[in-house]
Design a protein around this motif. Structure first.
Motif, PDB file in Angstrom:
ATOM      1  N   TRP A 148       0.875  -1.187   0.076  1.00 13.78           N
ATOM      2  CA  TRP A 148      -0.007  -0.150   0.008  1.00 13.78           C
ATOM      3  C   TRP A 148       0.833   1.242   0.069  1.00 13.78           C
ATOM      4  O   TRP A 148       0.574   2.278  -0.814  1.00 13.78           O
ATOM      5  N   ARG A 149       1.894   1.356   0.917  1.00 16.56           N
ATOM      6  CA  ARG A 149       2.793   2.381   0.839  1.00 16.56           C
ATOM      7  C   ARG A 149       3.342   2.851  -0.283  1.00 16.56           C
ATOM      8  O   ARG A 149       3.666   3.867  -0.681  1.00 16.56           O
ATOM      9  N   GLY A 154       5.184   5.893  -3.941  1.00 18.22           N
ATOM     10  CA  GLY A 154       5.963   5.729  -5.035  1.00 18.22           C
ATOM     11  C   GLY A 154       7.421   5.782  -4.459  1.00 18.22           C
ATOM     12  O   GLY A 154       8.298   5.796  -5.552  1.00 18.22           O
ATOM     13  N   LYS A 155       7.886   5.714  -3.439  1.00 14.71           N
ATOM     14  CA  LYS A 155       9.206   5.734  -2.736  1.00 14.71           C
ATOM     15  C   LYS A 155       9.732   4.425  -3.352  1.00 14.71           C
ATOM     16  O   LYS A 155       9.136   3.343  -2.661  1.00 14.71           O
ATOM     17  N   THR A 156      10.964   4.473  -3.321  1.00 13.52           N
ATOM     18  CA  THR A 156      11.816   3.086  -3.741  1.00 13.52           C
ATOM     19  C   THR A 156      11.859   2.439  -2.603  1.00 13.52           C
ATOM     20  O   THR A 156      11.775   1.058  -2.527  1.00 13.52           O
ATOM     21  N   ILE A 157      12.013   2.907  -1.429  1.00  7.81           N
ATOM     22  CA  ILE A 157      12.309   2.458  -0.217  1.00  7.81           C
ATOM     23  C   ILE A 157      11.127   1.143   0.076  1.00  7.81           C
ATOM     24  O   ILE A 157      11.436   0.189   0.769  1.00  7.81           O
ATOM     25  N   TRP A 158      10.018   1.875  -0.173  1.00  2.05           N
ATOM     26  CA  TRP A 158       8.846   1.162   0.254  1.00  2.05           C
ATOM     27  C   TRP A 158       8.821  -0.198  -0.962  1.00  2.05           C
ATOM     28  O   TRP A 158       8.225  -1.495  -0.281  1.00  2.05           O
ATOM     29  N   TRP A 159       9.044   0.093  -1.978  1.00  5.20           N
ATOM     30  CA  TRP A 159       9.221  -1.092  -2.945  1.00  5.20           C
ATOM     31  C   TRP A 159      10.403  -2.036  -2.811  1.00  5.20           C
ATOM     32  O   TRP A 159       9.993  -3.363  -2.809  1.00  5.20           O
ATOM     33  N   ILE A 160      11.403  -1.783  -1.934  1.00  9.20           N
ATOM     34  CA  ILE A 160      12.320  -2.667  -1.725  1.00  9.20           C
ATOM     35  C   ILE A 160      11.862  -3.460  -0.516  1.00  9.20           C
ATOM     36  O   ILE A 160      12.026  -4.675  -0.331  1.00  9.20           O
ATOM     37  N   ALA A 161      11.325  -2.794   0.419  1.00 12.39           N
ATOM     38  CA  ALA A 161      10.432  -3.289   1.493  1.00 12.39           C
ATOM     39  C   ALA A 161       9.635  -4.476   1.148  1.00 12.39           C
ATOM     40  O   ALA A 161       9.504  -5.325   1.809  1.00 12.39           O
ATOM     41  N   LEU A 162       8.874  -4.087   0.124  1.00 12.12           N
ATOM     42  CA  LEU A 162       7.669  -4.903  -0.406  1.00 12.12           C
ATOM     43  C   LEU A 162       8.703  -6.338  -1.050  1.00 12.12           C
ATOM     44  O   LEU A 162       8.050  -7.483  -0.710  1.00 12.12           O
ATOM     45  N   GLY A 163       9.519  -6.034  -1.991  1.00  9.80           N
ATOM     46  CA  GLY A 163      10.285  -7.406  -2.151  1.00  9.80           C
ATOM     47  C   GLY A 163      10.925  -8.147  -1.005  1.00  9.80           C
ATOM     48  O   GLY A 163      10.839  -9.450  -1.278  1.00  9.80           O
ATOM     49  N   ALA A 164      11.434  -7.546  -0.119  1.00 11.97           N
ATOM     50  CA  ALA A 164      12.294  -8.371   1.220  1.00 11.97           C
ATOM     51  C   ALA A 164      11.162  -9.148   1.974  1.00 11.97           C
ATOM     52  O   ALA A 164      11.131 -10.150   2.077  1.00 11.97           O
ATOM     53  N   ALA A 165      10.049  -8.327   2.060  1.00 11.29           N
ATOM     54  CA  ALA A 165       8.691  -8.920   2.957  1.00 11.29           C
ATOM     55  C   ALA A 165       8.296  -9.987   2.037  1.00 11.29           C
ATOM     56  O   ALA A 165       7.784 -11.167   2.756  1.00 11.29           O
ATOM     57  N   ALA A 166       8.100  -9.883   0.901  1.00 17.01           N
ATOM     58  CA  ALA A 166       7.603 -11.005   0.032  1.00 17.01           C
ATOM     59  C   ALA A 166       8.142 -12.316   0.218  1.00 17.01           C
ATOM     60  O   ALA A 166       7.808 -13.364   0.141  1.00 17.01           O
ATOM     61  N   ALA A 167       9.406 -12.016  -0.129  1.00 12.84           N
ATOM     62  CA  ALA A 167      10.259 -13.328  -0.030  1.00 12.84           C
ATOM     63  C   ALA A 167      10.638 -13.795   1.603  1.00 12.84           C
ATOM     64  O   ALA A 167      10.310 -15.181   1.811  1.00 12.84           O
ATOM     65  N   LEU A 168      10.565 -12.871   2.441  1.00 14.32           N
ATOM     66  CA  LEU A 168      10.574 -13.212   3.973  1.00 14.32           C
ATOM     67  C   LEU A 168       9.142 -14.287   4.171  1.00 14.32           C
ATOM     68  O   LEU A 168       9.099 -15.145   5.170  1.00 14.32           O
ATOM     69  N   GLU A 196       2.053   2.684 -11.557  1.00 19.15           N
ATOM     70  CA  GLU A 196       3.462   2.442 -10.855  1.00 19.15           C
ATOM     71  C   GLU A 196       4.483   1.546 -11.861  1.00 19.15           C
ATOM     72  O   GLU A 196       5.612   1.742 -11.824  1.00 19.15           O
ATOM     73  N   LEU A 197       3.755   0.466 -12.705  1.00 21.88           N
ATOM     74  CA  LEU A 197       4.719  -0.396 -13.357  1.00 21.88           C
ATOM     75  C   LEU A 197       5.503   0.429 -14.488  1.00 21.88           C
ATOM     76  O   LEU A 197       6.367  -0.197 -14.756  1.00 21.88           O
ATOM     77  N   LYS A 198       5.251   1.569 -14.723  1.00 20.54           N
ATOM     78  CA  LYS A 198       6.064   2.432 -15.567  1.00 20.54           C
ATOM     79  C   LYS A 198       7.108   2.790 -15.016  1.00 20.54           C
ATOM     80  O   LYS A 198       8.150   3.663 -15.214  1.00 20.54           O
ATOM     81  N   THR A 199       7.474   2.740 -13.546  1.00 12.65           N
ATOM     82  CA  THR A 199       8.444   3.150 -12.858  1.00 12.65           C
ATOM     83  C   THR A 199       9.293   2.094 -12.429  1.00 12.65           C
ATOM     84  O   THR A 199       9.040   0.980 -12.698  1.00 12.65           O
ATOM     85  N   PHE A 200      10.462   2.454 -11.964  1.00  6.91           N
ATOM     86  CA  PHE A 200      11.542   1.363 -11.690  1.00  6.91           C
ATOM     87  C   PHE A 200      11.112   0.752 -10.206  1.00  6.91           C
ATOM     88  O   PHE A 200      11.722  -0.556  -9.922  1.00  6.91           O
ATOM     89  N   TRP A 203       9.890  -3.102 -10.382  1.00 13.57           N
ATOM     90  CA  TRP A 203      10.815  -3.842 -10.720  1.00 13.57           C
ATOM     91  C   TRP A 203      12.265  -4.040  -9.928  1.00 13.57           C
ATOM     92  O   TRP A 203      12.411  -5.283  -9.842  1.00 13.57           O
ATOM     93  N   ILE A 204      12.387  -3.117  -9.121  1.00 10.81           N
ATOM     94  CA  ILE A 204      13.379  -3.259  -8.001  1.00 10.81           C
ATOM     95  C   ILE A 204      12.710  -4.364  -7.014  1.00 10.81           C
ATOM     96  O   ILE A 204      13.691  -5.158  -6.593  1.00 10.81           O
ATOM     97  N   ALA A 205      11.425  -3.995  -6.435  1.00 12.20           N
ATOM     98  CA  ALA A 205      11.145  -5.094  -5.519  1.00 12.20           C
ATOM     99  C   ALA A 205      11.098  -6.562  -6.374  1.00 12.20           C
ATOM    100  O   ALA A 205      11.299  -7.330  -5.445  1.00 12.20           O
ATOM    101  N   LEU A 206      10.645  -6.632  -7.528  1.00 11.92           N
ATOM    102  CA  LEU A 206      10.619  -7.943  -8.282  1.00 11.92           C
ATOM    103  C   LEU A 206      12.143  -8.710  -8.070  1.00 11.92           C
ATOM    104  O   LEU A 206      12.490  -9.680  -7.793  1.00 11.92           O
ATOM    105  N   ALA A 207      13.205  -7.762  -8.272  1.00  2.00           N
ATOM    106  CA  ALA A 207      14.678  -8.264  -8.455  1.00  2.00           C
ATOM    107  C   ALA A 207      15.026  -8.555  -6.774  1.00  2.00           C
ATOM    108  O   ALA A 207      15.752  -9.770  -6.650  1.00  2.00           O
TER     109      ALA A 207
END
Length: 497
Positions: A148-149, A154-168, A196-200, A203-207
């Protein structure tokens, strides 16, 4: 009751959240510590796997077991550290739920969303048994919060958090995959999220996600997806049908919605306020919560139907973590102080009464009930007697205990004393790869089973071979005269010179 709470808990929801977390941790940890003679089943089993420091078992990834082993090494104890760890996971869920709802619903609404969770069976009676489902609760809420956040800011830090939380979440339990699928569907269906799919960021979260789950994926491939097969078999053996599963989850979630509906205030005409519209889809945030709550339940049920299996009731534990917020979003998105005070009073009452009732139920159960809770088994006495029997026969303390699949009785022997004992599950090296034939010959083993008149199960019988078989009776604490003692069978496989 009007002045039951200091006004500060209402006027400062952060203090109210702290009080909720403190009450949950202290009261439920004390409830289990004071009333349990024995840790619950999942703690016993996960504790013995943690002692082996294995990455995963034939059932699940082993993160809960590793956390339990760390707690044992830090405290030197088994039991209360596990109960505390479980309540810390629940309290963390409260915090994530509060942070998730703070902006869309305001701090009062966010606090109410957390306060409604103790009325959920999964957040009360079930919580002393630390396991994969309990561990997944805060991570599940963390995934939803990050999603949600990330979309809203649109902040990269939340996308990174999403990728890490999803893996965890997958490391906590593979069943979290249903949440990730629903999250992906929501991203594609929500216009703002799709943009948001048009931003980085996505895709950072997916990586981050793909990189982090690489060891987990490698384990699944090596094990030929054995853990998934285990879950399917469990569904076949103990699962409930789709209607029963969804009906029971609805019943567990219902108190939150009932309370908010009863407390909902309808301003009279002409008082200058606008009545809050009632309906699931009146805000985008409510639609989001609805999707994240109902979507995983429906998807897991659909998968069970497709595989001609069922779902176990407790698989719904993390899926209902958002029900409090959803109830607030539906009925009272603009929460008034008087309504929050009533929710606080109700939550305080349930948080005080329920742990006390739980403790009394477990403690006095041997006197009043014909069925024996696992928590009433005389853990320390069983372990002491069986270890002594082996030591007297073999001339050295046991380092391996072989028991039936499920690891209950063997786990009780292993989870006692200053040193953990390795468990040989069902005498099957595939289930306990740390027990090799060479180690078994060198160290010997204590073979144990619950004696019900038919002797040990086949694989344990084969391991015991022609060894002399013994029985012992262990009385149940606080049991009446009519209750028979627990009868345990054992054999001593001596170390080979």
């Amino acid at each position: 009751m009007a002045n039951f709470f200091p006004s500060g808990l209402v006027n400062d929801p952060k203090r109210g959240l702290f009080a909720l977390c403190l009450g949950q941790v202290v009261l439920w940890t004390a409830s289990a510590t004071l009333s349990y003679d024995c840790p619950p089943y999942d703690i016993v089993e996960n504790q013995l796997w943690g002692a082996e420091w294995v990455f995963a078992t034939y059932k699940h990834p082993n993160v809960p077991g590793l956390l339990l082993e760390i707690s044992r090494r830090l405290t030197g104890a088994i039991g209360w550290p596990a109960y505390l760890l479980s309540q810390l996971a629940v309290a963390t869920t409260f915090v994530f739920v509060f942070v998730l709802g703070r902006e869309p619903l305001g701090e009062r609404g966010a606090l109410a969303g957390a306060l409604l969770l103790p009325f959920n069976y999964y957040f009360g009676w079930h919580t002393p048994e630390f396991n994969h489902d309990i561990l997944l609760m805060p991570i599940w809420a963390g995934v939803v919060l990050s999603l949600w956040r990330a979309v809203e800011t649109g902040k990269t830090i939340w996308w990174i958090a999403l990728g890490a939380a999803a893996a965890l979440s997958l490391y906590a339990k593979l069943a979290a995959a249903v949440l990730l699928v629903v999250a992906a569907i929501w991203i594609l269906s929500d216009r703002k999220a799709r943009g948001e799919l048009k931003t980085f960021g996505p895709w950072i979260a997916l990586a981050v996600f793909l990189t982090t789950i690489t060891p987990l994926a490698a384990w699944l491939l090596r094990s030929e997806f054995g853990a998934i097969g285990y879950a399917v078999n469990r569904g076949h053996e103990h699962g409930k049908g789709p209607i029963a599963f969804l009906a029971l989850q609805s019943a567990i979630a219902a108190p939150a919605f009932f309370i908010m509906r009863m407390l909902q205030r309808r301003p009279p005409a002409g008082d200058g306020e606008t009545a809050v519209p009632v309906g699931i889809f009146h805000t985008r945030f409510a639609r989001f919560l609805f999707a994240m709550t109902v979507g995983p339940l429906v998807l897991s049920t659909g998968l069970a139907v497709a595989n001609h299996t069922g779902n176990r009731l407790m698989w719904g534990v993390p899926m209902l973590s958002l029900t409090g917020l959803l109830a607030v979003a539906i009925f009272s998105p603009r929460l008034e102080a008087v309504t929050l005070k009533r929710v606080l009073q109700a939550a305080a009452a349930i948080l005080i009464v329920l742990p006390a009732v739980h403790a009394a139920t477990i403690y006095f159960s041997p006197m009043l009930s014909k069925s024996l809770h696992r928590e009433n088994w005389p853990h320390a006495q069983i372990a002491k007697l069986l270890r002594k029997a082996y030591t007297d026969d073999a001339g050295r303390p046991p380092t391996i205990v072989a028991g039936e699949i499920g690891n209950w009785l063997s786990g009780l022997v292993a989870n006692s004393g200053s040193e953990m004992i390795s468990v040989y599950t069902n005498a099957d090296p595939k289930l306990s790869p740390w027990i090799t034939p060479q180690r078994l010959a060198r160290e010997g083993a204590l073979v144990v089973w619950e004696e019900k008149g038919s002797g040990p199960p086949d694989r344990l019988a084969a391991l015991a071979g022609t060894l002399e078989r013994h029985t012992m009776s262990v009385p149940v604490p606080r049991a009446g005269r009519a209750r028979p003692a627990i009868v345990i069978g054992y054999a001593v496989l001596r170390p080979q010179p």
